[in-house]
Design an enzyme around this catalytic site. Sequence first.
Site, PDB file in Angstrom:
ATOM      1  N   TYR A  66     -28.166 -17.717  81.248  1.00  0.00           N
ATOM      2  CA  TYR A  66     -29.624 -17.625  81.133  1.00  0.00           C
ATOM      3  C   TYR A  66     -30.093 -18.669  80.143  1.00  0.00           C
ATOM      4  CZ  TYR A  66     -32.149 -14.141  83.772  1.00  0.00           C
ATOM      5  OH  TYR A  66     -32.810 -13.489  84.769  1.00  0.00           O
ATOM      6  N   GLU A  68     -33.850 -19.501  79.608  1.00  0.00           N
ATOM      7  CA  GLU A  68     -35.318 -19.620  79.650  1.00  0.00           C
ATOM      8  C   GLU A  68     -35.800 -20.444  78.466  1.00  0.00           C
ATOM      9  OE1 GLU A  68     -37.201 -15.803  80.253  1.00  0.00           O
ATOM     10  OE2 GLU A  68     -35.766 -15.333  81.844  1.00  0.00           O
ATOM     11  N   ASP A 243     -47.609 -34.336  96.365  1.00  0.00           N
ATOM     12  CA  ASP A 243     -46.391 -33.602  96.724  1.00  0.00           C
ATOM     13  C   ASP A 243     -45.520 -34.578  97.531  1.00  0.00           C
ATOM     14  OD1 ASP A 243     -44.413 -32.058  97.832  1.00  0.00           O
ATOM     15  OD2 ASP A 243     -45.753 -30.482  98.570  1.00  0.00           O
ATOM     16  N   THR A 272     -39.364 -31.906  96.235  1.00  0.00           N
ATOM     17  CA  THR A 272     -38.064 -31.263  96.427  1.00  0.00           C
ATOM     18  C   THR A 272     -37.014 -32.273  95.977  1.00  0.00           C
ATOM     19  OG1 THR A 272     -37.762 -32.150  98.641  1.00  0.00           O
ATOM     20  CG2 THR A 272     -38.824 -29.992  98.484  1.00  0.00           C
ATOM     21  N   LYS A 275     -34.373 -33.523 100.165  1.00  0.00           N
ATOM     22  CA  LYS A 275     -34.757 -34.192 101.418  1.00  0.00           C
ATOM     23  C   LYS A 275     -34.303 -35.652 101.331  1.00  0.00           C
ATOM     24  CE  LYS A 275     -38.231 -30.671 102.293  1.00  0.00           C
ATOM     25  NZ  LYS A 275     -39.661 -30.324 102.459  1.00  0.00           N
ATOM     26  N   ARG A 281     -30.438 -28.485  96.844  1.00  0.00           N
ATOM     27  CA  ARG A 281     -31.657 -27.780  97.226  1.00  0.00           C
ATOM     28  C   ARG A 281     -32.404 -27.383  95.960  1.00  0.00           C
ATOM     29  NH1 ARG A 281     -33.447 -26.276 101.776  1.00  0.00           N
ATOM     30  NH2 ARG A 281     -31.757 -27.469 102.684  1.00  0.00           N
TER      31      ARG A 281
HETATM   32  C1  PLP Z   1     -40.318 -29.160 102.202  1.00  0.00           C
HETATM   33  C2  PLP Z   1     -41.657 -29.183 101.549  1.00  0.00           C
HETATM   34  C3  PLP Z   1     -42.019 -28.215 100.599  1.00  0.00           C
HETATM   35  C4  PLP Z   1     -41.217 -26.969 100.339  1.00  0.00           C
HETATM   36  O1  PLP Z   1     -39.965 -27.160  99.836  1.00  0.00           O
HETATM   37  P1  PLP Z   1     -38.961 -25.900  99.716  1.00  0.00           P
HETATM   38  O2  PLP Z   1     -37.863 -26.415  98.866  1.00  0.00           O
HETATM   39  O3  PLP Z   1     -38.584 -25.531 101.086  1.00  0.00           O
HETATM   40  O4  PLP Z   1     -39.729 -24.800  99.029  1.00  0.00           O
HETATM   41  C5  PLP Z   1     -43.237 -28.368  99.945  1.00  0.00           C
HETATM   42  N1  PLP Z   1     -44.043 -29.404 100.228  1.00  0.00           N
HETATM   43  C6  PLP Z   1     -43.751 -30.329 101.167  1.00  0.00           C
HETATM   44  C7  PLP Z   1     -44.700 -31.436 101.437  1.00  0.00           C
HETATM   45  C8  PLP Z   1     -42.551 -30.243 101.867  1.00  0.00           C
HETATM   46  O5  PLP Z   1     -42.278 -31.155 102.804  1.00  0.00           O
END
Ligand code: PLP
Length: 493
Positions: A66, A68, A243, A272, A275, A281
């Site tokens: 932990y 935090e 994002d 993320t 990707k 992840r």
């Molecule tokens: C994939 C994605 C997310 C979410 O990601 P997770 O790890 O699945 O929660 C948020 N915003 C965009 C633009 C994405 O492509």
Amino acid sequence: MSTNISPEALAARAALDVIGTVEPRIAAAIRAELDDQRSALKLIASENYASPAVLLAMGNWFSDKYAEGTVGRRFYAGCANVDTVEAIAAEHARTVFGAAHAYVQPHSGIDANLVAFWAILADRVEAPALRRAQARHVNDLNDDDWAALRRELGDQRLLGMSLDAGGHLTHGFRPNISGKMFQQRAYGVDPNTGRIDYAALRQTAREFRPLILLAGYSAYPRRINFATMREIADEVGAVLMVDMAHFAGLVAGQVLTGDDDPVPHAHIVSTTTHKTLRGPRGGMVLCQPELADQVDRGCPMVLGGPLPHVIAAKAVALAEAGTADFRTYAQQVVDNATALADGLKRRGVTLVTGGTDNHLALIDVSAHGLTGRQAEAALLNAGIVTNRNAIPQDPNGAWYTSGIRIGTPALTTRGLGTNEMDHIADLIHTVLANTQPTADSKAKYTLDPALAAKLASRAAELLTPYPLYPTINLNTDADAHPQNHPRGDATEA
Ligand SMILES: *Cc1c(COP(=O)(O)O)cnc(C)c1O
């Protein structure tokens, strides 16, 4: 004992042996998953293959801790090693992205967005309310002031990209908590070009006056001009949040630079890490200095305890993302997407916006009389893994859709290049041209099984020269036959 077994193979075999002594079905499922990943011609734009180093960094005793708080300021004793790991991950993130501040704790993309939203709300709504009440902390507000602040926090406006234009559910849509938090309005794309219409967006921003202008996508095949986005945000006093979940790897790999790079233009950037960035992840937030303190309150604001084992893997992935090899990889991802799109267009397949200049493309399958659902299933039948996706003004809605989203990050990691992309374009076109919809269903289709089988074997042949995780051989029988060990390294494109 043979000496030609790679350290990665030894580690994987040992892990499976240990897991198998407790729950053999899980060890078997892990083995089966490697087989599946190896045999799939994966065009899912949001997926990738993390390196063995990234994967191995996750499976250890950091999971037991932990921690935090933030580096050097924990609510638990004994966090010195977590501090080391988190500091290194954040340092790599700042360097790779040229960011003033990096917060590497978010567990996923949705969590990163929640951290960003609440950091903005804390800075722009909560902090001024505290100043007005001459209070230092929310606990110092009286019940009336607290009730008023809660109403104010729940009454803010967010302007995000519409779902059918390629936006994401977490950008203020009702099924997601972001849609319940914010009064949302969506901007779409020009119906003729399929591209963001910045003049229309500016007009909407002037009318709507959002607290947050949110840019970013999961299914938009073009680059975004973040300098223009910032100009629009500044004009209406909004915070520019980007994002970059999908394209973070193209930013890290310096394919997206200047106006295409969100980091110098946005107040705050969420992402993320799994990707195009090719890490574990997880999620991450980058921001300008004025939002750093609020972002660092992500835990306990919306996050539980950090996942130090995943943060360790983020640090390894970010170290990889800072290399010249990764820059070569990122450029190849885009070159491959361009080659795939060109190959499809040459064969008469319709693409939303007419092409791509990032890592993904969106096929409009309506010209073939198909729904996205039918095309997705037919392609899978022919050995090609994709996902259906709505297209702008989609007549078939978000479930059946009229689009197929394809992306090149995963296959590029395996080592496939532009020649293979042209072959894949041919396979996709052949499937679309030979699949018939069933009149009474938006889901059913017919595709000659012999043709499907032939195409699937061609798809498998394309992968043969590019084994996934070539240094990891789980088959102990192969040790005696070193010629069966493929050469090379799956993590280098
Ligand atoms: C994939 C994605 C997310 C979410 O990601 P997770 O790890 O699945 O929660 C948020 N915003 C965009 C633009 C994405 O492509």
